[in-house]
Design a protein around this motif. Sequence first.
Motif, PDB file in Angstrom:
ATOM      1  N   LYS A 265     -12.749 -26.770   7.128  1.00  0.00           N
ATOM      2  CA  LYS A 265     -11.309 -26.806   7.388  1.00  0.00           C
ATOM      3  C   LYS A 265     -10.564 -25.825   6.492  1.00  0.00           C
ATOM      4  CE  LYS A 265     -10.910 -31.542   9.132  1.00  0.00           C
ATOM      5  NZ  LYS A 265     -10.370 -32.903   8.876  1.00  0.00           N
ATOM      6  N   GLU A 266     -11.009 -25.754   5.222  1.00  0.00           N
ATOM      7  CA  GLU A 266     -10.389 -24.809   4.283  1.00  0.00           C
ATOM      8  C   GLU A 266     -10.625 -23.371   4.733  1.00  0.00           C
ATOM      9  OE1 GLU A 266      -8.565 -23.252   0.767  1.00  0.00           O
ATOM     10  OE2 GLU A 266      -8.407 -25.120   1.904  1.00  0.00           O
ATOM     11  N   THR A 268     -11.166 -22.309   7.812  1.00  0.00           N
ATOM     12  CA  THR A 268     -10.338 -22.063   8.997  1.00  0.00           C
ATOM     13  C   THR A 268      -8.896 -21.810   8.595  1.00  0.00           C
ATOM     14  OG1 THR A 268     -11.781 -23.496  10.302  1.00  0.00           O
ATOM     15  CG2 THR A 268      -9.625 -22.992  11.224  1.00  0.00           C
ATOM     16  N   ARG A 269      -8.403 -22.573   7.629  1.00  0.00           N
ATOM     17  CA  ARG A 269      -7.019 -22.384   7.167  1.00  0.00           C
ATOM     18  C   ARG A 269      -6.830 -20.997   6.572  1.00  0.00           C
ATOM     19  NH1 ARG A 269      -4.049 -22.243   2.836  1.00  0.00           N
ATOM     20  NH2 ARG A 269      -5.867 -22.434   1.462  1.00  0.00           N
ATOM     21  N   VAL A 270      -7.815 -20.547   5.794  1.00  0.00           N
ATOM     22  CA  VAL A 270      -7.727 -19.230   5.157  1.00  0.00           C
ATOM     23  C   VAL A 270      -7.778 -18.121   6.204  1.00  0.00           C
ATOM     24  CG1 VAL A 270      -8.885 -17.627   3.601  1.00  0.00           C
ATOM     25  CG2 VAL A 270      -8.638 -20.017   2.956  1.00  0.00           C
ATOM     26  N   LYS A 272      -6.865 -18.289   9.326  1.00  0.00           N
ATOM     27  CA  LYS A 272      -5.570 -18.280  10.014  1.00  0.00           C
ATOM     28  C   LYS A 272      -4.497 -17.636   9.147  1.00  0.00           C
ATOM     29  CE  LYS A 272      -4.584 -22.216  12.140  1.00  0.00           C
ATOM     30  NZ  LYS A 272      -4.522 -23.688  12.350  1.00  0.00           N
ATOM     31  N   GLN A 273      -4.552 -17.904   7.835  1.00  0.00           N
ATOM     32  CA  GLN A 273      -3.569 -17.320   6.914  1.00  0.00           C
ATOM     33  C   GLN A 273      -3.694 -15.799   6.880  1.00  0.00           C
ATOM     34  OE1 GLN A 273      -4.202 -17.839   2.654  1.00  0.00           O
ATOM     35  NE2 GLN A 273      -2.063 -18.440   2.399  1.00  0.00           N
ATOM     36  N   TYR A 276      -2.326 -14.436  10.154  1.00  0.00           N
ATOM     37  CA  TYR A 276      -0.854 -14.517  10.146  1.00  0.00           C
ATOM     38  C   TYR A 276      -0.252 -13.402   9.311  1.00  0.00           C
ATOM     39  CZ  TYR A 276      -1.232 -19.242  12.132  1.00  0.00           C
ATOM     40  OH  TYR A 276      -1.495 -20.308  12.938  1.00  0.00           O
ATOM     41  N   ARG A 381      -7.944 -13.314   0.938  1.00  0.00           N
ATOM     42  CA  ARG A 381      -7.187 -14.549   0.824  1.00  0.00           C
ATOM     43  C   ARG A 381      -6.104 -14.476  -0.244  1.00  0.00           C
ATOM     44  NH1 ARG A 381      -9.794 -20.232  -1.089  1.00  0.00           N
ATOM     45  NH2 ARG A 381      -7.885 -21.370  -1.406  1.00  0.00           N
TER      46      ARG A 381
END
Length: 381
Positions: A265-266, A268-270, A272-273, A276, A381
């Motif tokens: 999950k972490e 995937t969040r990174v 996406k960040q 973005y 990141r």
Amino acid sequence: MSDYEYSSEYEYDFKDSHSTFYWEELLPALLVYTMTLVLGLIGNTLIVFTTCIYRRMQSATNMLLASLASADLLLILFCIPVKVAKLFSYTWTMGSFLCKAVHYIQNLSTSCSVLTLTAISIERYYAIVHPMRAKYVCTNSQAKRIIAFTWCLAILLAIPILCVQVQMEVGDRFKAHWCIRDWDNESLWKFHEVYMLLLVLIGPTCIMSCTYTLICWEIWKVMEQRNVMTSRTALSRNRIDRDKYAETIELSNSTKAKSITKSEKEDTRVVKQVVYMLVAVVVLFAICWGPLLIDNVLTAYNVLPKQRTGYLKYMGTTFHLMAYFNSCINPIVYGFMSKNFRESFRSALCCRKKPVSYHRNGTRVVSSFRNSFQTRTTSIR
């Protein structure tokens, strides 16, 4: 009567006209140029410095971002001082060479920026959608070759402005010069403005829209597959025997599964960040340069007047300021949206040899490959 003919009904003091300034018009433009110069110089220098000095920051994407910062520095150092000096003169007094050189450097910087943004979008596409091929495509040595290619190509693509930008003599009683497009050669002028619109805005926007759409689609598919796998794992876990040994194994597997799920999950969040952040850079570039490029086309085709007064004059000035202000925006975006860049900026400003890091250097970018997950690292990141 043409634009250059002198009218006897309009008398003025020539010397007075060169010492009178309308500060309500000059001050906003002067403030924006000054802010762009200061922020852009500091921010873009930090990007280039941190990418070159800190090994952890030397990924393919970061190298391309450093090239983008170098293109912005070129515009800031060579063009903004001339633009500021031009604010205090009604005519062009810097000679024919500088007239062409400043606009050539502006187009060179813009072309290099948009080519680099396009290269970054393609590099991210390979890294996320085709991670196995990315091992050979998205390397640091390959990034250096791409940077050299984009600069050489930008040098060639900026050449047409040398034929279109001229120093024109104006005035009847008092001779002076303007640095403008060649109004006498309208066909060449029109071709150049359409050429720049296609090169800087329309073409790259289409390519980047496709690559980032495919990236987002891939990330969505990975998240969906993860959800399915997590659900199946939970169901199979409920079928395990309830004896003591099985409970011990289940507890151990459950702890590991939770740890892996949290890590995924972490990641995937990174991912996406990162996406973005890069999309934000592209959108801001289009917003800042789009109006000026479109305005130039409309002016070349006589939809808008060549010489402007009133709100049209302010509109043209605003479009120029927006285009130049884009040169200092990217470091601000990186600072807000990238933890690695933020920490590297802080370390560089505090004169540390190594950036302080509170997380692992690489983060996994996950994509599906024949019903399994392949991983690739990135340090943006």
